[in-house]
Each structure stands twice: as C-alpha cells, then as structure tokens.
Design a protein around this motif. Structure first.
Motif, PDB file in Angstrom:
ATOM      1  N   ARG A  95       5.709  17.072  79.691  1.00  0.00           N
ATOM      2  CA  ARG A  95       5.082  18.326  79.294  1.00  0.00           C
ATOM      3  C   ARG A  95       6.147  19.312  78.835  1.00  0.00           C
ATOM      4  O   ARG A  95       7.228  19.378  79.437  1.00  0.00           O
ATOM      5  CB  ARG A  95       4.295  18.945  80.444  1.00  0.00           C
ATOM      6  CG  ARG A  95       3.178  18.068  80.991  1.00  0.00           C
ATOM      7  CD  ARG A  95       2.472  18.744  82.145  1.00  0.00           C
ATOM      8  NE  ARG A  95       1.715  19.911  81.726  1.00  0.00           N
ATOM      9  CZ  ARG A  95       1.097  20.720  82.576  1.00  0.00           C
ATOM     10  NH1 ARG A  95       1.185  20.504  83.880  1.00  0.00           N
ATOM     11  NH2 ARG A  95       0.418  21.760  82.121  1.00  0.00           N
ATOM     12  N   ALA A  97       7.112  23.407  78.117  1.00  0.00           N
ATOM     13  CA  ALA A  97       6.764  24.707  78.671  1.00  0.00           C
ATOM     14  C   ALA A  97       7.646  25.768  78.030  1.00  0.00           C
ATOM     15  O   ALA A  97       8.807  25.503  77.708  1.00  0.00           O
ATOM     16  CB  ALA A  97       6.955  24.699  80.183  1.00  0.00           C
ATOM     17  N   TRP A 114       2.173  26.101  79.154  1.00  0.00           N
ATOM     18  CA  TRP A 114       2.398  24.664  79.323  1.00  0.00           C
ATOM     19  C   TRP A 114       1.478  23.894  78.386  1.00  0.00           C
ATOM     20  O   TRP A 114       0.324  24.289  78.171  1.00  0.00           O
ATOM     21  CB  TRP A 114       2.096  24.237  80.757  1.00  0.00           C
ATOM     22  CG  TRP A 114       3.080  24.736  81.752  1.00  0.00           C
ATOM     23  CD1 TRP A 114       3.121  25.976  82.323  1.00  0.00           C
ATOM     24  CD2 TRP A 114       4.164  24.008  82.314  1.00  0.00           C
ATOM     25  NE1 TRP A 114       4.172  26.063  83.192  1.00  0.00           N
ATOM     26  CE2 TRP A 114       4.827  24.863  83.220  1.00  0.00           C
ATOM     27  CE3 TRP A 114       4.646  22.714  82.139  1.00  0.00           C
ATOM     28  CZ2 TRP A 114       5.948  24.466  83.951  1.00  0.00           C
ATOM     29  CZ3 TRP A 114       5.757  22.296  82.871  1.00  0.00           C
ATOM     30  CH2 TRP A 114       6.400  23.177  83.764  1.00  0.00           C
TER      31      TRP A 114
END
Length: 124
Positions: A95, A97, A114
């Motif tokens: 992920r 961010a 995010w």
C-alpha cells in the motif's frame, strides 16, 4: 484531499522484478512525502520505503535496501516502487500512503491518505 490507487502487483517467481505504481488524485500531491508499506497475512504492517515531496531524499527498510527503488514523477502524480531480486518473503499486500514528511517516516499513523493496496506474490 489526496486519493491513492496502487497497481502493478501480481504473481512472480523468486528472483524476478516488478514495478508498482501509486497514482494520486487531488490537489497538492507534490507537497507530500509518499511511502510504501506492506502487510503479509498474520503479520504487522511493515515500512518499505519513503520519498520526500521533491524526490531528493529516500529511505528504505533494511529488508529491501539494495533491491527496491522508490521514485516519483510529480507531473504524473505517480510514485513508483521498483522491486528486483524478489524473494518469497516479499509476498504481501503493498500500500502507498501520503503525508507530511517526518523523521518518523516508518510509522503508519503519520500518513493521512492510503491506497487500497495491490497484492504481490513471490513463488519459490
């Protein structure tokens, strides 16, 4: 508010390379640092890499240093994670961010936006 979407994940073999992309929508993306985190099943979220808003500074976790490279193209609102020499232990959901730069860049709570994540699976 910045919104992030990752892409580029997939199933690869150990030793292969893969490049992830994190595309941002919204204003002021170039004002934020962007980091990559990953989380494997049953494990805590792990910091992978971060890049400052201008791209002049990057930091990596020890587990990926020398194998992964983070970069950004602010004209395209995109941050990349080039991964090489992949190992089975790199398998995780990755992920991206974004947030203000901080010396505590490896701490997830320091990031405001995010993406949903992209799965990377490395087979042995």
């Amino acid at each position: 508010q910045v919104q992030l979407v990752e892409s580029g994940g997939g199933l690869v073999q150990a030793g292969d390379s893969l490049t992830l992309s994190c595309v941002a929508s919204g204003r002021f993306f170039s004002s934020y640092a962007v980091a990559w985190f990953r989380q494997a099943p049953g494990k805590e979220r792990e910091f992978v890499a971060v890049i400052t808003r201008g791209g002049g500074t990057t930091r990596y976790s020890d587990s990926v240093k020398g194998r992964f490279t983070i970069s950004r193209d602010n004209a395209k609102n995109t941050v990349y994670l080039q991964m090489s020499s992949l190992r089975p232990e790199d398998t995780a959901v990755y992920r991206c961010a974004s947030g203000a730069w901080s010396l505590q860049y490896s701490v997830p709570r320091g990031y405001d936006a995010w993406g949903p994540g992209t799965q990377v699976t490395v087979s042995s």
